[in-house]
Scaffold this motif. Structure first.
Motif, PDB file in Angstrom:
ATOM      1  N   LEU A  47       0.815  -1.211   0.000  1.00  0.00           N
ATOM      2  CA  LEU A  47       0.000   0.000   0.000  1.00  0.00           C
ATOM      3  C   LEU A  47       0.851   1.265   0.000  1.00  0.00           C
ATOM      4  O   LEU A  47       0.514   2.243  -0.685  1.00  0.00           O
ATOM      5  N   THR A  48       1.946   1.272   0.750  1.00  0.00           N
ATOM      6  CA  THR A  48       2.800   2.457   0.736  1.00  0.00           C
ATOM      7  C   THR A  48       3.457   2.630  -0.633  1.00  0.00           C
ATOM      8  O   THR A  48       3.594   3.756  -1.120  1.00  0.00           O
ATOM      9  N   ASN A  49       3.820   1.532  -1.275  1.00  0.00           N
ATOM     10  CA  ASN A  49       4.370   1.619  -2.633  1.00  0.00           C
ATOM     11  C   ASN A  49       3.314   2.132  -3.601  1.00  0.00           C
ATOM     12  O   ASN A  49       3.603   2.968  -4.473  1.00  0.00           O
ATOM     13  N   LEU A  50       2.085   1.655  -3.457  1.00  0.00           N
ATOM     14  CA  LEU A  50       0.993   2.077  -4.332  1.00  0.00           C
ATOM     15  C   LEU A  50       0.741   3.575  -4.230  1.00  0.00           C
ATOM     16  O   LEU A  50       0.482   4.246  -5.238  1.00  0.00           O
ATOM     17  N   LEU A  51       0.830   4.117  -3.020  1.00  0.00           N
ATOM     18  CA  LEU A  51       0.475   5.519  -2.787  1.00  0.00           C
ATOM     19  C   LEU A  51       1.690   6.443  -2.691  1.00  0.00           C
ATOM     20  O   LEU A  51       1.540   7.619  -2.373  1.00  0.00           O
ATOM     21  N   GLY A  52       2.869   5.901  -2.973  1.00  0.00           N
ATOM     22  CA  GLY A  52       4.069   6.736  -2.995  1.00  0.00           C
ATOM     23  C   GLY A  52       4.508   7.224  -1.624  1.00  0.00           C
ATOM     24  O   GLY A  52       5.053   8.327  -1.486  1.00  0.00           O
ATOM     25  N   ILE A  53       4.289   6.417  -0.595  1.00  0.00           N
ATOM     26  CA  ILE A  53       4.671   6.776   0.772  1.00  0.00           C
ATOM     27  C   ILE A  53       5.984   6.098   1.117  1.00  0.00           C
ATOM     28  O   ILE A  53       6.134   4.894   0.922  1.00  0.00           O
ATOM     29  N   GLN A  54       6.928   6.869   1.625  1.00  0.00           N
ATOM     30  CA  GLN A  54       8.218   6.311   2.003  1.00  0.00           C
ATOM     31  C   GLN A  54       8.212   5.870   3.462  1.00  0.00           C
ATOM     32  O   GLN A  54       7.659   6.558   4.317  1.00  0.00           O
ATOM     33  N   ASN A  55       8.805   4.725   3.715  1.00  0.00           N
ATOM     34  CA  ASN A  55       8.971   4.234   5.080  1.00  0.00           C
ATOM     35  C   ASN A  55      10.470   4.172   5.343  1.00  0.00           C
ATOM     36  O   ASN A  55      11.177   3.358   4.747  1.00  0.00           O
ATOM     37  N   GLU A  56      10.944   5.046   6.212  1.00  0.00           N
ATOM     38  CA  GLU A  56      12.385   5.189   6.408  1.00  0.00           C
ATOM     39  C   GLU A  56      13.048   3.947   6.987  1.00  0.00           C
ATOM     40  O   GLU A  56      14.212   3.664   6.703  1.00  0.00           O
ATOM     41  N   ARG A  57      12.292   3.189   7.783  1.00  0.00           N
ATOM     42  CA  ARG A  57      12.911   2.028   8.430  1.00  0.00           C
ATOM     43  C   ARG A  57      11.848   0.987   8.741  1.00  0.00           C
ATOM     44  O   ARG A  57      11.125   1.100   9.717  1.00  0.00           O
ATOM     45  N   ARG A  58      11.745  -0.019   7.919  1.00  0.00           N
ATOM     46  CA  ARG A  58      10.731  -1.060   8.068  1.00  0.00           C
ATOM     47  C   ARG A  58      11.008  -1.898   9.314  1.00  0.00           C
ATOM     48  O   ARG A  58      12.153  -2.119   9.689  1.00  0.00           O
ATOM     49  N   HIS A  59       9.931  -2.362   9.942  1.00  0.00           N
ATOM     50  CA  HIS A  59       9.986  -3.168  11.165  1.00  0.00           C
ATOM     51  C   HIS A  59      10.606  -2.400  12.329  1.00  0.00           C
ATOM     52  O   HIS A  59      11.219  -2.981  13.218  1.00  0.00           O
ATOM     53  N   HIS A  60      10.394  -1.095  12.300  1.00  0.00           N
ATOM     54  CA  HIS A  60      10.703  -0.225  13.430  1.00  0.00           C
ATOM     55  C   HIS A  60       9.368   0.386  13.831  1.00  0.00           C
ATOM     56  O   HIS A  60       8.686   0.997  13.010  1.00  0.00           O
ATOM     57  N   ALA A  61       8.977   0.236  15.109  1.00  0.00           N
ATOM     58  CA  ALA A  61       7.621   0.597  15.515  1.00  0.00           C
ATOM     59  C   ALA A  61       7.275   2.053  15.205  1.00  0.00           C
ATOM     60  O   ALA A  61       6.156   2.351  14.768  1.00  0.00           O
ATOM     61  N   LEU A  62       8.219   2.977  15.413  1.00  0.00           N
ATOM     62  CA  LEU A  62       7.918   4.385  15.186  1.00  0.00           C
ATOM     63  C   LEU A  62       7.733   4.677  13.697  1.00  0.00           C
ATOM     64  O   LEU A  62       6.809   5.384  13.300  1.00  0.00           O
ATOM     65  N   TYR A  63       8.596   4.119  12.849  1.00  0.00           N
ATOM     66  CA  TYR A  63       8.524   4.408  11.423  1.00  0.00           C
ATOM     67  C   TYR A  63       7.370   3.671  10.749  1.00  0.00           C
ATOM     68  O   TYR A  63       6.737   4.203   9.824  1.00  0.00           O
TER      69      TYR A  63
END
Length: 276
Positions: free
Chosen positions: A226-242
């Protein structure tokens, strides 16, 4: 008229408002069958079907319990009728030592405050919450590699009970938003009882369920897809805050799309989601 057209617009919303019972999902909302299904895709879709059904039935049970007892109806009703563009929420995510809430433990909490579609923040960073906690049990090597949280980091951290107290204070009075919320809710429910002898007291909404309504043709509803679909960046996957931050960005876009469809309150959103 196509099925998705019948399930949109003010006429459909008015019919939903007038209904007094919630029905099950329409067969047309199910993903189309494939002659040669991909095994991995089929597994993910099956899990999503079970998850969204569980979220819908949990909501139905919640309403029935409130109507029977009358406890907390006024406060919950007020939240349900606040416009989505003003709704106070806490977007949350947890990292854990595994997948069994009664055998594994929480190792980190992450959360953000959002009011409507606006991130809440100040110079002190009061709009975000993050803490690593000591689970009291070893963190498996795979989880260390996945989350970046090492046993050496956790051993000097606060206890799960203390972390839960701080987390609860941060999210209190807000609707909880999470992606694939079953995991987070199960661990929070278990921890609340284990450490504070408290029952579940929050209303939680799953962005996966909202995505299922907004993107009925999208089969992959995991956070990465979903983040790829909507162009949302996730700075650090599997980190609760990010991960919570990425989920919050999803929620903001979902609210904007819902309002564009004239779904303006949480109550109206629930009425639509009850069909999926």
């Amino acid at each position: 008229m196509r099925n998705d057209e019948r399930r949109s617009g003010p006429a459909w919303l008015e019919r939903l408002r007038a209904r007094t019972r919630i029905t099950g999902p329409s067969p047309s909302s199910m993903p189309p069958a494939s002659d040669k299904p991909d095994v991995e895709s089929l597994h993910v879709t099956t899990q999503q079907e079970l998850h969204t059904m569980g979220a819908r039935y949990a909501y139905e049970r919640s309403l029935a319990k409130q109507q029977k007892s009358g406890v907390g109806m006024k406060g919950r009703a007020q939240l349900l009728d606040i416009p989505l563009l003003e709704l106070p929420i806490a977007v949350i995510d947890l990292e854990t030592t595994g997948f069994e809430p009664h055998a594994d433990e929480i190792i980190s909490f992450g959360a953000w405050h959002i009011n409507g579609t606006q991130w809440v923040s100040d110079e002190a960073g009061a709009g975000a919450f993050y803490t690593v906690v000591n689970p009291g049990i070893p963190i498996p090597v795979l989880i260390e590699e996945l989350t970046g949280i090492r046993n050496a980091d956790a051993v000097s951290a606060v206890s799960v009970g203390e972390g839960l107290t701080r987390f609860s204070s941060f999210v209190d009075g807000r609707i909880l938003i999470a992606h694939a919320s079953g995991h987070d809710k199960a661990f929070l429910r278990a921890a609340l009882w284990r450490y504070h002898k408290q029952s579940w007291k929050y209303r939680m909404l799953d962005t996966m369920l909202v995505a299922r309504w907004l993107y009925p043709q999208q089969r992959q509803l995991d956070l990465d897809s979903l983040t790829n679909l909507l162009g949302i960046q996730n700075e650090r996957r599997h980190h609760a805050l990010y991960d919570a931050q990425a989920t919050g960005a999803l929620w903001i876009q979902f609210v904007e799309q819902a309002v564009a469809r004239r779904v303006t309150t949480l109550r109206e959103l629930y009425m639509y989601l009850s069909q999926y």
